[in-house]
Design a protein around this motif. Sequence first.
Motif, PDB file in Angstrom:
ATOM      1  N   UNK A 254      37.871  34.084  33.192  1.00  0.00           N
ATOM      2  CA  UNK A 254      38.146  34.568  34.537  1.00  0.00           C
ATOM      3  C   UNK A 254      39.277  33.791  35.188  1.00  0.00           C
ATOM      4  N   UNK A 255      39.272  32.447  35.041  1.00  0.00           N
ATOM      5  CA  UNK A 255      40.354  31.635  35.610  1.00  0.00           C
ATOM      6  C   UNK A 255      41.703  32.010  34.999  1.00  0.00           C
ATOM      7  N   UNK A 256      41.707  32.206  33.678  1.00  0.00           N
ATOM      8  CA  UNK A 256      42.951  32.606  33.007  1.00  0.00           C
ATOM      9  C   UNK A 256      43.439  33.963  33.506  1.00  0.00           C
ATOM     10  N   UNK A 257      42.510  34.917  33.646  1.00  0.00           N
ATOM     11  CA  UNK A 257      42.887  36.259  34.111  1.00  0.00           C
ATOM     12  C   UNK A 257      43.340  36.250  35.565  1.00  0.00           C
ATOM     13  N   UNK A 258      42.713  35.381  36.375  1.00  0.00           N
ATOM     14  CA  UNK A 258      43.150  35.266  37.775  1.00  0.00           C
ATOM     15  C   UNK A 258      44.573  34.723  37.841  1.00  0.00           C
ATOM     16  N   UNK A 259      44.867  33.700  37.014  1.00  0.00           N
ATOM     17  CA  UNK A 259      46.225  33.147  36.984  1.00  0.00           C
ATOM     18  C   UNK A 259      47.232  34.200  36.526  1.00  0.00           C
ATOM     19  N   UNK A 260      46.849  34.960  35.487  1.00  0.00           N
ATOM     20  CA  UNK A 260      47.735  36.023  35.008  1.00  0.00           C
ATOM     21  C   UNK A 260      47.930  37.090  36.078  1.00  0.00           C
ATOM     22  N   UNK A 261      46.857  37.412  36.805  1.00  0.00           N
ATOM     23  CA  UNK A 261      46.951  38.415  37.872  1.00  0.00           C
ATOM     24  C   UNK A 261      47.901  37.956  38.974  1.00  0.00           C
ATOM     25  N   UNK A 262      47.807  36.678  39.362  1.00  0.00           N
ATOM     26  CA  UNK A 262      48.691  36.156  40.402  1.00  0.00           C
ATOM     27  C   UNK A 262      50.146  36.181  39.953  1.00  0.00           C
ATOM     28  N   UNK A 263      50.387  35.876  38.677  1.00  0.00           N
ATOM     29  CA  UNK A 263      51.756  35.923  38.151  1.00  0.00           C
ATOM     30  C   UNK A 263      52.278  37.358  38.179  1.00  0.00           C
ATOM     31  N   UNK A 264      51.440  38.306  37.741  1.00  0.00           N
ATOM     32  CA  UNK A 264      51.849  39.711  37.735  1.00  0.00           C
ATOM     33  C   UNK A 264      52.153  40.190  39.153  1.00  0.00           C
ATOM     34  N   UNK A 265      51.312  39.811  40.121  1.00  0.00           N
ATOM     35  CA  UNK A 265      51.534  40.212  41.508  1.00  0.00           C
ATOM     36  C   UNK A 265      52.843  39.625  42.034  1.00  0.00           C
TER      37      UNK A 265
END
Length: 337
Positions: A254-265
Amino acid sequence: MDAINIFVFFASALSLIFGLLVYARNREHSTNKAFLWFAITVGSWALSLGVFRSGFENLELYARLLYVTAALIAFTFAVFMRHYEAEDDPSWYWYILVGIPTACILFIAAIPGLLVIDVLSRPGQESFIVLNTVPHILYFAYIVISGFAGLGLLAQRAYHNTLGARNKYLYIMAATAVPTSAGVVSNLLLPSMGIFEYNWVGQVSTFAMVTIMAYGMFRQQIFDARVIATELLLFLLCSISLGRVVLSQSLNEMFFNIAAFLVVVGVSALLSRSVYREVLAKEQIEKLASSLSVANEHLRELDRQKSEFLSIASHQLRTPLAAIRGYASLMIEGSYG
């Protein structure tokens, strides 16, 4: 409360915020008022799902509330589409024509045992809503017809407008067609087959529709095809990235996906701004070129008027000067003594 519920409540709050922001921009405009009611019903629908999934008692009541708010979304969507960029407000009989079937569907959805017969709670799975077949078919038909009616109004106006104005309607149509289709499939078609695992997709997709609409109304001077295509693509990427966060299987994931989501945004915001500025600069250059063309045309007109004035003035002056020269010549020659 799981991750899906957190996002559903978040989407509910943002829908209301976007509606209030658009309304605050112009409180007197009927389009902004209609959009506010549409955003309120979308937020209420998402809130109803969050409460329904929270496991409170009397699930049958919350299930009926889900279908009531969804029917209100169809009604407010049709009203918003009727008001959007319209030259006149709808008459009272238009509201009656749309309101009568809406009232009937609300009655069907609200009465216990009429549309929703029962709700079966299943530990570890989505609750199963037992639906009455015939009322559900009527409900399904009402939602689909209302959605197509709203899109039909937009298509009609797009057809009768110039290319520049047409892009605005195409933007709204693109913002509504895909999320509406996703909501119909996940919240109407699949539940009729007994599949409730994806009942949250409709709330998320409808929230996306509100977001794109609000964004378009705030920046309605930019409706270039490249901007529309870029924004839809970036929104799809952000949705996929957010979906990975929701479906994470462990805390580290989840932490990894949240970081990836923030980068994508972040990258999406930069890319969207870049495309927006490029299109805006292009429009400004075109406006400047048009202004220069008008200025040059004005200078050519002034030059033509100057030449015409000189021609008239020289012609008018030449006649009396010829007579003066003739009499002066006779006086010099002594013809008058």
